[in-house]
Design a protein around this motif. Structure first.
Motif, PDB file in Angstrom:
ATOM      1  N   TYR A  49       0.881  -1.170   0.000  1.00 27.63           N
ATOM      2  CA  TYR A  49       0.000   0.000   0.000  1.00 27.63           C
ATOM      3  C   TYR A  49       0.913   1.212   0.000  1.00 27.63           C
ATOM      4  O   TYR A  49       1.454   1.596   1.036  1.00 27.63           O
ATOM      5  CB  TYR A  49      -0.910  -0.018   1.224  1.00 27.63           C
ATOM      6  CG  TYR A  49      -1.817   1.190   1.311  1.00 27.63           C
ATOM      7  CD1 TYR A  49      -2.837   1.384   0.376  1.00 27.63           C
ATOM      8  CD2 TYR A  49      -1.643   2.143   2.305  1.00 27.63           C
ATOM      9  CE1 TYR A  49      -3.662   2.490   0.442  1.00 27.63           C
ATOM     10  CE2 TYR A  49      -2.464   3.253   2.382  1.00 27.63           C
ATOM     11  CZ  TYR A  49      -3.469   3.426   1.443  1.00 27.63           C
ATOM     12  OH  TYR A  49      -4.282   4.532   1.518  1.00 27.63           O
ATOM     13  N   ALA A  50       1.135   1.780  -1.189  1.00 25.80           N
ATOM     14  CA  ALA A  50       2.105   2.874  -1.342  1.00 25.80           C
ATOM     15  C   ALA A  50       1.534   3.996  -2.211  1.00 25.80           C
ATOM     16  O   ALA A  50       2.122   4.358  -3.228  1.00 25.80           O
ATOM     17  CB  ALA A  50       3.398   2.328  -1.937  1.00 25.80           C
ATOM     18  N   PRO A  51       0.384   4.584  -1.809  1.00 26.93           N
ATOM     19  CA  PRO A  51      -0.234   5.616  -2.644  1.00 26.93           C
ATOM     20  C   PRO A  51       0.512   6.945  -2.648  1.00 26.93           C
ATOM     21  O   PRO A  51       0.239   7.794  -3.487  1.00 26.93           O
ATOM     22  CB  PRO A  51      -1.625   5.773  -2.023  1.00 26.93           C
ATOM     23  CG  PRO A  51      -1.420   5.429  -0.583  1.00 26.93           C
ATOM     24  CD  PRO A  51      -0.392   4.324  -0.596  1.00 26.93           C
ATOM     25  N   TYR A  52       1.455   7.142  -1.731  1.00 25.73           N
ATOM     26  CA  TYR A  52       2.162   8.420  -1.625  1.00 25.73           C
ATOM     27  C   TYR A  52       3.509   8.367  -2.326  1.00 25.73           C
ATOM     28  O   TYR A  52       3.844   9.245  -3.111  1.00 25.73           O
ATOM     29  CB  TYR A  52       2.307   8.826  -0.150  1.00 25.73           C
ATOM     30  CG  TYR A  52       0.962   8.809   0.535  1.00 25.73           C
ATOM     31  CD1 TYR A  52       0.028   9.801   0.286  1.00 25.73           C
ATOM     32  CD2 TYR A  52       0.611   7.767   1.378  1.00 25.73           C
ATOM     33  CE1 TYR A  52      -1.232   9.755   0.870  1.00 25.73           C
ATOM     34  CE2 TYR A  52      -0.639   7.716   1.971  1.00 25.73           C
ATOM     35  CZ  TYR A  52      -1.568   8.718   1.710  1.00 25.73           C
ATOM     36  OH  TYR A  52      -2.802   8.669   2.273  1.00 25.73           O
ATOM     37  N   SER A  53       4.279   7.354  -2.053  1.00 27.59           N
ATOM     38  CA  SER A  53       5.606   7.242  -2.664  1.00 27.59           C
ATOM     39  C   SER A  53       5.579   6.504  -3.996  1.00 27.59           C
ATOM     40  O   SER A  53       6.489   6.653  -4.803  1.00 27.59           O
ATOM     41  CB  SER A  53       6.562   6.510  -1.718  1.00 27.59           C
ATOM     42  OG  SER A  53       6.207   5.132  -1.648  1.00 27.59           O
ATOM     43  N   ASN A  54       4.563   5.672  -4.201  1.00 28.89           N
ATOM     44  CA  ASN A  54       4.504   4.789  -5.375  1.00 28.89           C
ATOM     45  C   ASN A  54       5.755   3.913  -5.466  1.00 28.89           C
ATOM     46  O   ASN A  54       6.193   3.538  -6.545  1.00 28.89           O
ATOM     47  CB  ASN A  54       4.310   5.596  -6.662  1.00 28.89           C
ATOM     48  CG  ASN A  54       2.969   6.280  -6.676  1.00 28.89           C
ATOM     49  OD1 ASN A  54       1.943   5.654  -6.420  1.00 28.89           O
ATOM     50  ND2 ASN A  54       2.967   7.573  -6.937  1.00 28.89           N
TER      51      ASN A  54
ATOM     52  N   SER B  73       9.439   0.811  -8.289  1.00 31.12           N
ATOM     53  CA  SER B  73       8.777   2.110  -8.321  1.00 31.12           C
ATOM     54  C   SER B  73       7.746   2.113  -9.436  1.00 31.12           C
ATOM     55  O   SER B  73       7.987   1.560 -10.514  1.00 31.12           O
ATOM     56  CB  SER B  73       9.807   3.219  -8.568  1.00 31.12           C
ATOM     57  OG  SER B  73       9.175   4.447  -8.807  1.00 31.12           O
ATOM     58  N   ASP B  74       6.614   2.752  -9.177  1.00 32.42           N
ATOM     59  CA  ASP B  74       5.619   2.923 -10.236  1.00 32.42           C
ATOM     60  C   ASP B  74       6.051   4.007 -11.215  1.00 32.42           C
ATOM     61  O   ASP B  74       5.494   4.119 -12.300  1.00 32.42           O
ATOM     62  CB  ASP B  74       4.256   3.295  -9.638  1.00 32.42           C
ATOM     63  CG  ASP B  74       3.613   2.143  -8.879  1.00 32.42           C
ATOM     64  OD1 ASP B  74       4.019   0.977  -9.081  1.00 32.42           O
ATOM     65  OD2 ASP B  74       2.693   2.416  -8.076  1.00 32.42           O
ATOM     66  N   SER B  75       7.049   4.806 -10.842  1.00 32.85           N
ATOM     67  CA  SER B  75       7.490   5.946 -11.657  1.00 32.85           C
ATOM     68  C   SER B  75       8.605   5.606 -12.634  1.00 32.85           C
ATOM     69  O   SER B  75       8.702   6.197 -13.705  1.00 32.85           O
ATOM     70  CB  SER B  75       7.972   7.083 -10.753  1.00 32.85           C
ATOM     71  OG  SER B  75       6.959   7.445  -9.855  1.00 32.85           O
ATOM     72  N   ASN B  76       9.500   4.698 -12.237  1.00 41.87           N
ATOM     73  CA  ASN B  76      10.613   4.319 -13.106  1.00 41.87           C
ATOM     74  C   ASN B  76      11.058   2.914 -12.747  1.00 41.87           C
ATOM     75  O   ASN B  76      10.710   2.388 -11.701  1.00 41.87           O
ATOM     76  CB  ASN B  76      11.775   5.313 -13.006  1.00 41.87           C
ATOM     77  CG  ASN B  76      12.232   5.515 -11.575  1.00 41.87           C
ATOM     78  OD1 ASN B  76      12.303   4.560 -10.800  1.00 41.87           O
ATOM     79  ND2 ASN B  76      12.548   6.739 -11.196  1.00 41.87           N
ATOM     80  N   THR B  77      11.833   2.300 -13.600  1.00 33.39           N
ATOM     81  CA  THR B  77      12.316   0.942 -13.364  1.00 33.39           C
ATOM     82  C   THR B  77      13.508   0.978 -12.418  1.00 33.39           C
ATOM     83  O   THR B  77      14.472   1.701 -12.662  1.00 33.39           O
ATOM     84  CB  THR B  77      12.721   0.277 -14.698  1.00 33.39           C
ATOM     85  OG1 THR B  77      11.594   0.270 -15.564  1.00 33.39           O
ATOM     86  CG2 THR B  77      13.192  -1.156 -14.469  1.00 33.39           C
TER      87      THR B  77
ATOM     88  N   ALA C 164      -0.959   8.560   5.361  1.00 33.86           N
ATOM     89  CA  ALA C 164      -0.880   9.992   5.085  1.00 33.86           C
ATOM     90  C   ALA C 164      -0.036  10.713   6.133  1.00 33.86           C
ATOM     91  O   ALA C 164       0.630  11.697   5.833  1.00 33.86           O
ATOM     92  CB  ALA C 164      -2.273  10.615   5.022  1.00 33.86           C
ATOM     93  N   ALA C 165      -0.042  10.225   7.363  1.00 36.43           N
ATOM     94  CA  ALA C 165       0.873  10.712   8.396  1.00 36.43           C
ATOM     95  C   ALA C 165       2.131   9.857   8.247  1.00 36.43           C
ATOM     96  O   ALA C 165       2.264   8.807   8.861  1.00 36.43           O
ATOM     97  CB  ALA C 165       0.260  10.563   9.782  1.00 36.43           C
ATOM     98  N   TYR C 166       3.057  10.299   7.386  1.00 34.96           N
ATOM     99  CA  TYR C 166       4.179   9.482   6.923  1.00 34.96           C
ATOM    100  C   TYR C 166       4.882   8.637   7.993  1.00 34.96           C
ATOM    101  O   TYR C 166       5.138   7.462   7.757  1.00 34.96           O
ATOM    102  CB  TYR C 166       5.209  10.334   6.182  1.00 34.96           C
ATOM    103  CG  TYR C 166       4.686  10.868   4.869  1.00 34.96           C
ATOM    104  CD1 TYR C 166       4.166  10.016   3.910  1.00 34.96           C
ATOM    105  CD2 TYR C 166       4.708  12.221   4.599  1.00 34.96           C
ATOM    106  CE1 TYR C 166       3.682  10.503   2.711  1.00 34.96           C
ATOM    107  CE2 TYR C 166       4.225  12.725   3.396  1.00 34.96           C
ATOM    108  CZ  TYR C 166       3.703  11.858   2.450  1.00 34.96           C
ATOM    109  OH  TYR C 166       3.227  12.346   1.277  1.00 34.96           O
ATOM    110  N   PRO C 167       5.197   9.158   9.142  1.00 34.36           N
ATOM    111  CA  PRO C 167       5.921   8.304  10.096  1.00 34.36           C
ATOM    112  C   PRO C 167       5.105   7.121  10.612  1.00 34.36           C
ATOM    113  O   PRO C 167       5.649   6.213  11.219  1.00 34.36           O
ATOM    114  CB  PRO C 167       6.267   9.253  11.255  1.00 34.36           C
ATOM    115  CG  PRO C 167       6.047  10.629  10.740  1.00 34.36           C
ATOM    116  CD  PRO C 167       5.069  10.528   9.617  1.00 34.36           C
TER     117      PRO C 167
END
Length: 160
Positions: A38-43, A100-104, A66-69
């Motif tokens: 479950y990584a909706p913030y960092s992807n 990462s959902d953003s890059n390999t 959502a409260a990162y820590p």
């Protein structure tokens, strides 16, 4: 003044297929559980598979908040669950896969500092090294024979 030199040594496997068969299976488990992160913030998704001395395989994936820590890394999810469910068992091996959902992610991605400290606690408690294998989404896999290789100047209870 004196100087100390600290070195780290890793075994490098170019592909999963080069790993010992039991570690191949463990890494495949880590890759599969990574997809449940479950990584909706960092992807940024991480999966971990632990092999215990009682034969059990424990899985974990990172869980953000959502409260990162308040979130937890996959390594700590798996290690803490193993400690709660099988408090007398030793962790023998750990496989980590990160993507990462953003890059390999093509480079091996080791545990973060907080996870290294948590793994150290269990390695010291069980008085047995934990083999740690880690990779990105693709590419080489690094093997460390012990957490002490990743965190040579670790903090433990003897300092308290």
């Amino acid at each position: 003044m004196n100087k100390i030199t600290i070195t780290a040594e890793f075994n490098v496997f170019e592909t999963i297929e080069e790993l010992p068969y039991d570690i191949q299976n463990l890494m495949h488990e880590a890759v599969t559980i990574r997809k449940t992160a479950y990584a909706p913030y960092s992807n940024f998704k991480v999966g971990v598979a632990l092999k215990l001395d009682n034969g059990e395989i424990i899985l974990g994936s990172n869980q953000e908040n959502a409260a990162y820590p308040s979130g937890l890394c996959a390594e700590r999810v798996a290690v803490f669950y193993a400690g709660a469910k099988y408090p007398e068992a030793k962790i023998l091996k750990m496989a980590i896969s990160a993507a990462s959902d953003s890059n390999t992610t093509g480079a091996p991605i080791p545990p973060c500092g907080a996870c290294r400290q948590s793994i150290a606690e269990y390695e010291i408690k069980q008085n047995t090294p934990i083999e740690i294998y880690f990779m990105g989404e693709i590419g080489a896999i690094y093997k460390s024979d012990s957490l002490k290789n990743l965190l040579p100047l670790l903090f433990d209870k003897k300092f308290l």
